[in-house]
Write a protein that holds these residues in place. Structure first.
Motif, PDB file in Angstrom:
ATOM      1  N   GLN A 165       0.840  -1.202   0.000  1.00  0.00           N
ATOM      2  CA  GLN A 165       0.000   0.000   0.000  1.00  0.00           C
ATOM      3  C   GLN A 165       0.875   1.251   0.000  1.00  0.00           C
ATOM      4  O   GLN A 165       1.901   1.311   0.673  1.00  0.00           O
ATOM      5  CB  GLN A 165      -0.920  -0.001   1.226  1.00  0.00           C
ATOM      6  CG  GLN A 165      -1.930   1.120   1.228  1.00  0.00           C
ATOM      7  CD  GLN A 165      -2.880   1.024   2.410  1.00  0.00           C
ATOM      8  OE1 GLN A 165      -2.655   0.259   3.327  1.00  0.00           O
ATOM      9  NE2 GLN A 165      -3.943   1.801   2.376  1.00  0.00           N
ATOM     10  N   TYR A 194     -10.021  -2.625  -7.023  1.00  0.00           N
ATOM     11  CA  TYR A 194     -11.047  -1.628  -6.738  1.00  0.00           C
ATOM     12  C   TYR A 194     -10.685  -0.365  -7.497  1.00  0.00           C
ATOM     13  O   TYR A 194      -9.535  -0.134  -7.844  1.00  0.00           O
ATOM     14  CB  TYR A 194     -11.132  -1.328  -5.240  1.00  0.00           C
ATOM     15  CG  TYR A 194     -11.307  -2.550  -4.380  1.00  0.00           C
ATOM     16  CD1 TYR A 194     -12.584  -3.046  -4.103  1.00  0.00           C
ATOM     17  CD2 TYR A 194     -10.217  -3.221  -3.838  1.00  0.00           C
ATOM     18  CE1 TYR A 194     -12.755  -4.174  -3.314  1.00  0.00           C
ATOM     19  CE2 TYR A 194     -10.374  -4.347  -3.052  1.00  0.00           C
ATOM     20  CZ  TYR A 194     -11.648  -4.822  -2.795  1.00  0.00           C
ATOM     21  OH  TYR A 194     -11.812  -5.940  -2.016  1.00  0.00           O
ATOM     22  N   GLU A 235     -13.169   3.864  -3.737  1.00  0.00           N
ATOM     23  CA  GLU A 235     -13.148   3.436  -2.343  1.00  0.00           C
ATOM     24  C   GLU A 235     -12.941   1.933  -2.251  1.00  0.00           C
ATOM     25  O   GLU A 235     -12.984   1.211  -3.261  1.00  0.00           O
ATOM     26  CB  GLU A 235     -14.450   3.871  -1.656  1.00  0.00           C
ATOM     27  CG  GLU A 235     -14.638   5.386  -1.646  1.00  0.00           C
ATOM     28  CD  GLU A 235     -15.948   5.813  -0.997  1.00  0.00           C
ATOM     29  OE1 GLU A 235     -16.781   4.941  -0.697  1.00  0.00           O
ATOM     30  OE2 GLU A 235     -16.132   7.025  -0.810  1.00  0.00           O
ATOM     31  N   SER A 236     -12.726   1.435  -1.041  1.00  0.00           N
ATOM     32  CA  SER A 236     -12.324   0.050  -0.842  1.00  0.00           C
ATOM     33  C   SER A 236     -13.407  -0.968  -1.192  1.00  0.00           C
ATOM     34  O   SER A 236     -13.121  -2.163  -1.246  1.00  0.00           O
ATOM     35  CB  SER A 236     -11.881  -0.159   0.608  1.00  0.00           C
ATOM     36  OG  SER A 236     -12.934   0.155   1.499  1.00  0.00           O
TER      37      SER A 236
END
Length: 233
Positions: free
Chosen positions: A49, A141, A144-145
């Motif tokens: 990330q 995605y 958003e998640s």
């Protein structure tokens, strides 16, 4: 001839690209910024990330196939913070140090959006990206998640840039007759913090594109003309 990685992006439910400067009203950008598309590519490649190490090797462009329908939703968000108290006082609190607050926010979302994404990079990076999009390391995605995205027909195309007057992709500068929006374009590390750089984009009308007053260097892919950052003639 140059090589470009392209793929279709279809959001089967809804999606939102939040402007980070908004607070209680989460306004969405009208298309996924380059930073969002780069993040999706990193997830496909299995990168950690917030990994940004090769962002300067990629140029990203986009055609909006369908801008979808804009809706508004209300959500209750629970915030957690810790009070600055002594341990003895915190021990007497049955909730410990965590204090919860709920706040209602309005979120803009888009339904029925479709895009075609274009990635320009050194050939080894394109091959890596192509293989990753065929078999992503992580679920993908866009936004958003919980905003799932379907990646359609990733492929690498050989094409030669040519000067043209009609452009169908987003344009990284001011052009008359287009909708203007400033979006995050890349992240820059300053000390221990990351800062985002913004880029002004012109959004041409869907399907027909925009006729320019002067020619611009572009890549003709499947009868649409695509420009990237730094394209000039």
């Amino acid at each position: 001839m140059e090589k470009i990685l392209t793929c279709g992006l279809v959001c089967p439910f809804w999606t939102s690209f939040r402007n980070p400067s908004t607070v209680n009203v989460h306004v969405t950008y009208p298309f996924p910024p380059p930073t969002t598309l780069y993040g999706m590519l990193n997830a496909a490649r299995g990168m950690p990330q917030d990994w940004q190490d090769d962002q300067d090797e990629w140029q990203i462009s986009l055609v909006i196939e369908s801008s979808g329908k804009l809706i508004q939703t209300f959500s209750k968000i629970m915030k957690i913070y810790e009070e600055k108290r002594k341990k003895a006082e915190a021990a007497k609190d049955k909730y410990g140090k965590g204090v919860f607050q709920k706040t209602t926010v309005m979120r803009q979302k888009m339904i029925g959006v479709e895009y075609t994404a274009y990635f320009k990079a050194p050939e080894e990076r394109l091959i890596e990206g192509y293989q990753a999009l065929l078999s992503p390391h992580w679920p993908l995605y866009l936004g958003e998640s919980d905003d799932l995205v379907d990646v359609i027909s990733p492929r690498i195309i050989e094409v030669e840039p040519m000067p043209v007057k009609r452009i169908h992709s987003i344009i990284p500068e001011l052009e008359q007759g287009c909708r203007l929006v400033k979006v995050p374009n890349r992240f820059v590390k300053q000390g221990k913090s990351w800062h985002v750089q913004q880029q002004l984009y012109s959004i041409p009308p869907e399907k027909d594109g925009i006729q320019l007053s002067k020619p611009k260097l572009a890549y003709t892919i499947e009868e649409r003309n695509i420009v990237f950052n730094g394209n000039s003639w």
